[in-house]
Design an enzyme around this catalytic site. Structure first.
Site, PDB file in Angstrom:
ATOM      1  N   ARG A   1      53.033  22.560   4.271  1.00  0.00           N
ATOM      2  CA  ARG A   1      52.709  21.186   4.711  1.00  0.00           C
ATOM      3  C   ARG A   1      53.474  20.261   3.787  1.00  0.00           C
ATOM      4  NH1 ARG A   1      47.033  18.391   6.314  1.00  0.00           N
ATOM      5  NH2 ARG A   1      47.549  19.645   8.143  1.00  0.00           N
TER       6      ARG A   1
ATOM      7  N   HIS B   1      53.717  18.915  14.186  1.00  0.00           N
ATOM      8  CA  HIS B   1      52.511  19.672  13.792  1.00  0.00           C
ATOM      9  C   HIS B   1      52.286  20.758  14.855  1.00  0.00           C
ATOM     10  CE1 HIS B   1      48.941  20.628  11.751  1.00  0.00           C
ATOM     11  NE2 HIS B   1      48.190  19.569  11.967  1.00  0.00           N
TER      12      HIS B   1
ATOM     13  N   GLN C   1      48.898  22.647  15.430  1.00  0.00           N
ATOM     14  CA  GLN C   1      47.917  21.773  16.070  1.00  0.00           C
ATOM     15  C   GLN C   1      48.126  21.776  17.583  1.00  0.00           C
ATOM     16  OE1 GLN C   1      45.418  19.725  14.401  1.00  0.00           O
ATOM     17  NE2 GLN C   1      44.717  19.795  16.514  1.00  0.00           N
TER      18      GLN C   1
ATOM     19  N   ASP D   1      44.690  10.296  17.668  1.00  0.00           N
ATOM     20  CA  ASP D   1      44.877  10.699  16.268  1.00  0.00           C
ATOM     21  C   ASP D   1      44.798   9.413  15.432  1.00  0.00           C
ATOM     22  OD1 ASP D   1      45.579  11.989  13.897  1.00  0.00           O
ATOM     23  OD2 ASP D   1      47.709  12.160  14.396  1.00  0.00           O
TER      24      ASP D   1
ATOM     25  N   CYS E   1      42.660  15.539  16.807  1.00  0.00           N
ATOM     26  CA  CYS E   1      43.031  16.630  15.890  1.00  0.00           C
ATOM     27  C   CYS E   1      42.204  16.609  14.610  1.00  0.00           C
ATOM     28  CB  CYS E   1      44.517  16.543  15.571  1.00  0.00           C
ATOM     29  SG  CYS E   1      44.987  14.973  14.829  1.00  0.00           S
TER      30      CYS E   1
ATOM     31  N   ARG F   1      41.798  26.241  15.905  1.00  0.00           N
ATOM     32  CA  ARG F   1      42.898  26.360  14.941  1.00  0.00           C
ATOM     33  C   ARG F   1      42.880  27.762  14.323  1.00  0.00           C
ATOM     34  NH1 ARG F   1      44.901  21.727  12.458  1.00  0.00           N
ATOM     35  NH2 ARG F   1      46.437  23.208  11.663  1.00  0.00           N
TER      36      ARG F   1
END
Ligand code: CP
Ligand code: NVA
Length: 296
Positions: free
Chosen positions: A101, A128, A131, A215, A255, A283
């Site tokens: 990340r 991402h 996700q 988001d 998310c 996830r």
């Protein structure tokens, strides 16, 4: 040859379907799947905070019989203490895979270029993908993928860029409503022409939608713009009025982390159409499937 997951375009539609099938099996047999990662160690290089990505990867690796080492910004200090190139070359001698990340997408590209082990993007400023895979798996579970329309309300950010890519690859219609100047990445929009429509008015994007997604307005790394963004995005909120424009049985996704009262109201987030907790749980199952596929 090693395979990385830096953007959704690293996967074919067929590979995405295989990941979904395996994720479904892994979800059914959460503990009893065996230990395909036995004896394998993965490093989690994280320059930014995380709840879901870090915990779901660590738990997933443990459940598959492997071992995870968390390498926060103080341990590795990418680009300051050591270049991504040297980090990638050294870690390739110890580890079986890297989940990264990073602030800049270029950093994960560098890590992938110089490592001989798979690199998985756990969020950058641009994409991402883990996700988006989990989101589409959730949509498939709840609505099926046939003939559906997804509506995204808010910032044209990393999460939306990946959602656009996966919808395009899987032939799913997606409408996004973003303020002027906050649309998704131009190259992504070129790549997804035909499946994506960009609007400025949220209700226009939500009309006839089966999924409404949002988001945060200010992503990690954009904190200096927080006050300005509060004003710019004020009308880009998922609230009960906006939900009425969608199909009656539409689901609501986020998310997470959520800023309740900003991009989503409490009543919608906690309401019957909200699937955000199932989305967060998925996830784990989807990333376990990604790990099994990339590390086999
Ligand atoms: N959705 C998501 O990636 O959450 P975290 O930032 O908590 O990992
Ligand atoms: N767009 C958000 C997503 C967090 C999971 C960010 O980058 O901070």
């Amino acid at each position: 040859m090693k395979k990385d997951l830096l953007t959704i375009n690293d996967l074919s539609a067929n590979e995405i379907n295989e990941i979904f099938k395996l994720a479904g099996e892994l979800k059914e047999k959460r503990q009893g799947f065996g230990e395909p990662l036995k004896g394998k160690t993965l490093g989690l290089i994280f320059e930014k905070p995380s709840n879901r990505t870090r915990v779901s990867f660590e738990v997933g690796i443990t459940e598959l019989g492997g071992h995870a080492i968390y390498l926060g910004s103080y341990e590795i200090d990418l680009g300051k203490r050591e270049s991504p190139k040297d980090v990638a070359k050294v870690l390739s001698r110890y580890l079986n895979g890297i989940i990264a990340r990073t602030f800049s997408h270029k950093t994960v590209v560098e890590l992938a270029k110089y490592s001989s082990i798979p690199v998985i993007n756990g969020l950058t400023d641009y994409q991402h993908p883990c996700q988006a895979l989990s989101d589409l798996f959730t949509i498939k579970e709840k609505k099926g993928l046939e003939g559906i329309t997804v509506a995204f309300i808010g910032d044209g950010n990393n999460v939306l860029n990946s959602l656009l890519y996966i919808c395009h690859k899987m032939g799913i219609k997606i409408n996004a409503a973003c303020p002027k100047g906050y649309e998704p990445d131009k190259d992504v929009l070129k790549d997804v022409a035909g499946t994506a429509k960009i609007f400025n008015v949220p209700s226009d994007a939500v009309k006839g939608a089966d999924v409404i997604y949002t988001d945060v307005w200010t992503s990690m790394g954009q904190e200096k713009e927080y006050r300005k963004r509060l004003k710019v995005f004020k009308k880009y909120q998922i609230n009960s009025e906006l939900v009425k424009f969608a199909n009656k049985d539409a689901i609501v996704l986020h998310c997470l982390p959520a800023h309740r009262g900003q991009e989503i109201t409490d009543d919608v987030m906690d309401g019957p159409q909200s699937m955000v907790l199932d989305q967060a749980e998925n996830r784990l199952h989807v990333q376990k499937a990604i790990l099994v596929k990339l590390l086999k």
